[in-house]
Design a protein around this motif. Structure first.
Motif, PDB file in Angstrom:
ATOM      1  N   GLY A  88      -5.862  12.784  55.112  1.00 39.15           N
ATOM      2  CA  GLY A  88      -5.572  14.040  55.781  1.00 39.15           C
ATOM      3  C   GLY A  88      -6.186  15.203  55.035  1.00 39.15           C
ATOM      4  N   THR A  89      -6.003  16.383  55.606  1.00 35.19           N
ATOM      5  CA  THR A  89      -6.538  17.587  54.978  1.00 35.19           C
ATOM      6  C   THR A  89      -5.422  18.618  54.827  1.00 35.19           C
ATOM      7  OG1 THR A  89      -7.153  18.519  57.128  1.00 35.19           O
ATOM      8  CG2 THR A  89      -8.838  17.277  55.962  1.00 35.19           C
ATOM      9  N   VAL A  90      -5.558  19.446  53.814  1.00 34.50           N
ATOM     10  CA  VAL A  90      -4.611  20.531  53.593  1.00 34.50           C
ATOM     11  C   VAL A  90      -4.933  21.616  54.620  1.00 34.50           C
ATOM     12  CG1 VAL A  90      -3.818  22.299  51.990  1.00 34.50           C
ATOM     13  CG2 VAL A  90      -4.371  20.007  51.154  1.00 34.50           C
ATOM     14  N   ALA A  91      -3.965  21.908  55.492  1.00 34.72           N
ATOM     15  CA  ALA A  91      -4.174  22.885  56.555  1.00 34.72           C
ATOM     16  C   ALA A  91      -3.695  24.268  56.164  1.00 34.72           C
ATOM     17  CB  ALA A  91      -3.472  22.440  57.827  1.00 34.72           C
ATOM     18  N   SER A  92      -2.622  24.335  55.372  1.00 36.23           N
ATOM     19  CA  SER A  92      -2.055  25.630  55.004  1.00 36.23           C
ATOM     20  C   SER A  92      -1.225  25.484  53.737  1.00 36.23           C
ATOM     21  CB  SER A  92      -1.164  26.139  56.143  1.00 36.23           C
ATOM     22  OG  SER A  92      -0.567  27.357  55.807  1.00 36.23           O
ATOM     23  N   VAL A  93      -1.190  26.572  52.955  1.00 33.06           N
ATOM     24  CA  VAL A  93      -0.408  26.599  51.723  1.00 33.06           C
ATOM     25  C   VAL A  93       0.294  27.946  51.641  1.00 33.06           C
ATOM     26  CG1 VAL A  93      -0.487  26.473  49.209  1.00 33.06           C
ATOM     27  CG2 VAL A  93      -2.079  25.126  50.558  1.00 33.06           C
ATOM     28  N   ASP A  94       1.537  27.923  51.200  1.00 36.25           N
ATOM     29  CA  ASP A  94       2.299  29.154  51.017  1.00 36.25           C
ATOM     30  C   ASP A  94       3.019  29.085  49.675  1.00 36.25           C
ATOM     31  OD1 ASP A  94       3.557  31.641  51.756  1.00 36.25           O
ATOM     32  OD2 ASP A  94       5.384  30.492  52.151  1.00 36.25           O
ATOM     33  N   PHE A  95       2.903  30.145  48.899  1.00 39.81           N
ATOM     34  CA  PHE A  95       3.613  30.254  47.624  1.00 39.81           C
ATOM     35  C   PHE A  95       4.739  31.256  47.792  1.00 39.81           C
ATOM     36  CE2 PHE A  95      -0.526  28.741  46.206  1.00 39.81           C
ATOM     37  CZ  PHE A  95      -0.168  27.789  45.280  1.00 39.81           C
ATOM     38  N   GLU A  96       5.887  30.945  47.187  1.00 42.22           N
ATOM     39  CA  GLU A  96       7.035  31.835  47.283  1.00 42.22           C
ATOM     40  C   GLU A  96       7.794  31.821  45.960  1.00 42.22           C
ATOM     41  OE1 GLU A  96      11.087  32.383  49.965  1.00 42.22           O
ATOM     42  OE2 GLU A  96       9.785  30.677  50.321  1.00 42.22           O
ATOM     43  N   LEU A  97       8.128  33.001  45.483  1.00 45.16           N
ATOM     44  CA  LEU A  97       8.916  33.148  44.268  1.00 45.16           C
ATOM     45  C   LEU A  97      10.378  33.331  44.681  1.00 45.16           C
ATOM     46  CD1 LEU A  97       7.965  33.154  41.367  1.00 45.16           C
ATOM     47  CD2 LEU A  97       7.907  35.628  41.431  1.00 45.16           C
ATOM     48  N   ARG A  98      11.245  32.429  44.230  1.00 46.94           N
ATOM     49  CA  ARG A  98      12.659  32.486  44.588  1.00 46.94           C
ATOM     50  C   ARG A  98      13.514  32.649  43.333  1.00 46.94           C
ATOM     51  NH1 ARG A  98      12.956  27.127  48.373  1.00 46.94           N
ATOM     52  NH2 ARG A  98      11.238  27.691  49.767  1.00 46.94           N
ATOM     53  N   LYS A  99      14.555  33.426  43.463  1.00 45.73           N
ATOM     54  CA  LYS A  99      15.480  33.655  42.343  1.00 45.73           C
ATOM     55  C   LYS A  99      16.507  32.539  42.303  1.00 45.73           C
ATOM     56  CE  LYS A  99      17.723  36.687  39.511  1.00 45.73           C
ATOM     57  NZ  LYS A  99      17.299  37.764  38.680  1.00 45.73           N
ATOM     58  N   ASN A 100      16.642  31.920  41.145  1.00 42.94           N
ATOM     59  CA  ASN A 100      17.678  30.923  40.920  1.00 42.94           C
ATOM     60  C   ASN A 100      18.861  31.655  40.295  1.00 42.94           C
ATOM     61  OD1 ASN A 100      19.378  28.919  39.959  1.00 42.94           O
ATOM     62  ND2 ASN A 100      17.702  27.564  39.374  1.00 42.94           N
ATOM     63  N   TYR A 101      19.939  31.798  41.044  1.00 42.44           N
ATOM     64  CA  TYR A 101      21.077  32.589  40.575  1.00 42.44           C
ATOM     65  C   TYR A 101      21.920  31.843  39.549  1.00 42.44           C
ATOM     66  CZ  TYR A 101      19.777  35.944  44.091  1.00 42.44           C
ATOM     67  OH  TYR A 101      19.083  36.867  44.826  1.00 42.44           O
ATOM     68  N   ASN A 102      21.706  30.553  39.412  1.00 43.99           N
ATOM     69  CA  ASN A 102      22.440  29.797  38.389  1.00 43.99           C
ATOM     70  C   ASN A 102      21.967  30.160  36.981  1.00 43.99           C
ATOM     71  OD1 ASN A 102      23.995  28.458  40.256  1.00 43.99           O
ATOM     72  ND2 ASN A 102      22.539  26.766  40.444  1.00 43.99           N
ATOM     73  N   ASN A 103      20.650  30.285  36.818  1.00 47.03           N
ATOM     74  CA  ASN A 103      20.122  30.607  35.483  1.00 47.03           C
ATOM     75  C   ASN A 103      19.425  31.971  35.434  1.00 47.03           C
ATOM     76  OD1 ASN A 103      17.707  30.132  36.776  1.00 47.03           O
ATOM     77  ND2 ASN A 103      17.279  28.226  35.709  1.00 47.03           N
ATOM     78  N   GLN A 104      19.497  32.723  36.518  1.00 47.99           N
ATOM     79  CA  GLN A 104      18.929  34.080  36.613  1.00 47.99           C
ATOM     80  C   GLN A 104      17.421  34.109  36.358  1.00 47.99           C
ATOM     81  OE1 GLN A 104      20.766  36.654  37.789  1.00 47.99           O
ATOM     82  NE2 GLN A 104      22.399  35.150  37.989  1.00 47.99           N
ATOM     83  N   LYS A 105      16.720  33.051  36.737  1.00 47.44           N
ATOM     84  CA  LYS A 105      15.268  33.005  36.582  1.00 47.44           C
ATOM     85  C   LYS A 105      14.606  32.823  37.939  1.00 47.44           C
ATOM     86  CE  LYS A 105      15.182  31.174  31.914  1.00 47.44           C
ATOM     87  NZ  LYS A 105      14.655  30.158  31.023  1.00 47.44           N
ATOM     88  N   GLU A 106      13.355  33.252  38.003  1.00 50.48           N
ATOM     89  CA  GLU A 106      12.588  33.060  39.228  1.00 50.48           C
ATOM     90  C   GLU A 106      11.825  31.743  39.138  1.00 50.48           C
ATOM     91  OE1 GLU A 106      10.259  36.635  39.600  1.00 50.48           O
ATOM     92  OE2 GLU A 106      11.809  37.535  40.841  1.00 50.48           O
ATOM     93  N   GLU A 107      11.753  31.045  40.268  1.00 46.94           N
ATOM     94  CA  GLU A 107      11.059  29.769  40.335  1.00 46.94           C
ATOM     95  C   GLU A 107       9.994  29.846  41.423  1.00 46.94           C
ATOM     96  OE1 GLU A 107      14.451  27.320  41.179  1.00 46.94           O
ATOM     97  OE2 GLU A 107      14.819  26.932  39.060  1.00 46.94           O
ATOM     98  N   LEU A 108       8.855  29.218  41.168  1.00 51.97           N
ATOM     99  CA  LEU A 108       7.750  29.231  42.111  1.00 51.97           C
ATOM    100  C   LEU A 108       7.806  27.990  43.001  1.00 51.97           C
ATOM    101  CD1 LEU A 108       5.145  30.645  43.061  1.00 51.97           C
ATOM    102  CD2 LEU A 108       3.907  29.240  41.405  1.00 51.97           C
ATOM    103  N   TYR A 109       7.822  28.226  44.309  1.00 46.40           N
ATOM    104  CA  TYR A 109       7.822  27.159  45.296  1.00 46.40           C
ATOM    105  C   TYR A 109       6.501  27.194  46.058  1.00 46.40           C
ATOM    106  CZ  TYR A 109      12.789  26.198  44.711  1.00 46.40           C
ATOM    107  OH  TYR A 109      14.007  25.835  44.206  1.00 46.40           O
ATOM    108  N   GLN A 110       6.044  26.021  46.415  1.00 44.89           N
ATOM    109  CA  GLN A 110       4.810  25.887  47.178  1.00 44.89           C
ATOM    110  C   GLN A 110       5.126  25.036  48.410  1.00 44.89           C
ATOM    111  OE1 GLN A 110       0.384  24.426  46.174  1.00 44.89           O
ATOM    112  NE2 GLN A 110       1.951  23.081  45.390  1.00 44.89           N
ATOM    113  N   THR A 111       4.731  25.515  49.577  1.00 43.97           N
ATOM    114  CA  THR A 111       4.864  24.747  50.809  1.00 43.97           C
ATOM    115  C   THR A 111       3.472  24.404  51.288  1.00 43.97           C
ATOM    116  OG1 THR A 111       6.902  25.909  51.365  1.00 43.97           O
ATOM    117  CG2 THR A 111       5.795  24.733  53.152  1.00 43.97           C
ATOM    118  N   ILE A 112       3.238  23.116  51.528  1.00 43.10           N
ATOM    119  CA  ILE A 112       1.917  22.629  51.931  1.00 43.10           C
ATOM    120  C   ILE A 112       2.040  21.939  53.286  1.00 43.10           C
ATOM    121  CG2 ILE A 112      -0.034  21.158  51.303  1.00 43.10           C
ATOM    122  CD1 ILE A 112       1.041  21.175  48.435  1.00 43.10           C
TER     123      ILE A 112
END
Length: 125
Positions: A88-112
């Motif tokens: 297959g081929t990669v059709a789309s990618v999205d990056f999102e920075l989300r706040k983790n309220y348990n440890n008060q840090k931001e985490e980077l998520y990628q949707t492919i």
């Protein structure tokens, strides 16, 4: 079309021959991403069900997957999918920075979104 048929035959043979294209695409992607994620500190957070769209005698399979981890590891995975994943081929990618309220840090998520296009033999009959 001839190249797509040859590629489909080759991939079907590599996947064991008896497995359908849909099953092979989903399983192969999960295996590739799962092993890559384990080796590169990525965490697979979502793996969608196979979505199939049909246009005349072609089918387009789409899978959505999400991972969390470091930016460089996300880019390595994208490079691996674009250069080494032949089903297959990669059709789309999205990056999102989300706040983790348990440890008060931001985490980077990628949707492919990964897509596979093939000719539907049943519609040509």
């Amino acid at each position: 079309m001839m190249q797509l048929r040859q590629q489909e035959a080759m991939l079907s043979q590599e996947l064991g021959g008896s497995a359908g294209v849909e099953q092979g695409f989903e399983e192969a992607l999960l295996q590739v991403v799962g092993s890559f994620a384990a080796d590169h500190r990525l965490q697979l957070t979502e793996f969608s069900e196979l979505m199939i769209a049909q246009d005349q005698n072609f089918k387009i399979e789409t899978l959505r997957l999400s991972l969390k981890g470091a930016y460089k590891d996300h880019l390595r995975l994208l490079n691996h999918l674009e250069s080494d994943f032949k089903l297959g081929t990669v059709a789309s990618v999205d990056f999102e920075l989300r706040k983790n309220y348990n440890n008060q840090k931001e985490e980077l998520y990628q949707t492919i979104f990964v897509q596979n296009l093939y000719e539907d033999d049943e519609s040509t009959k």
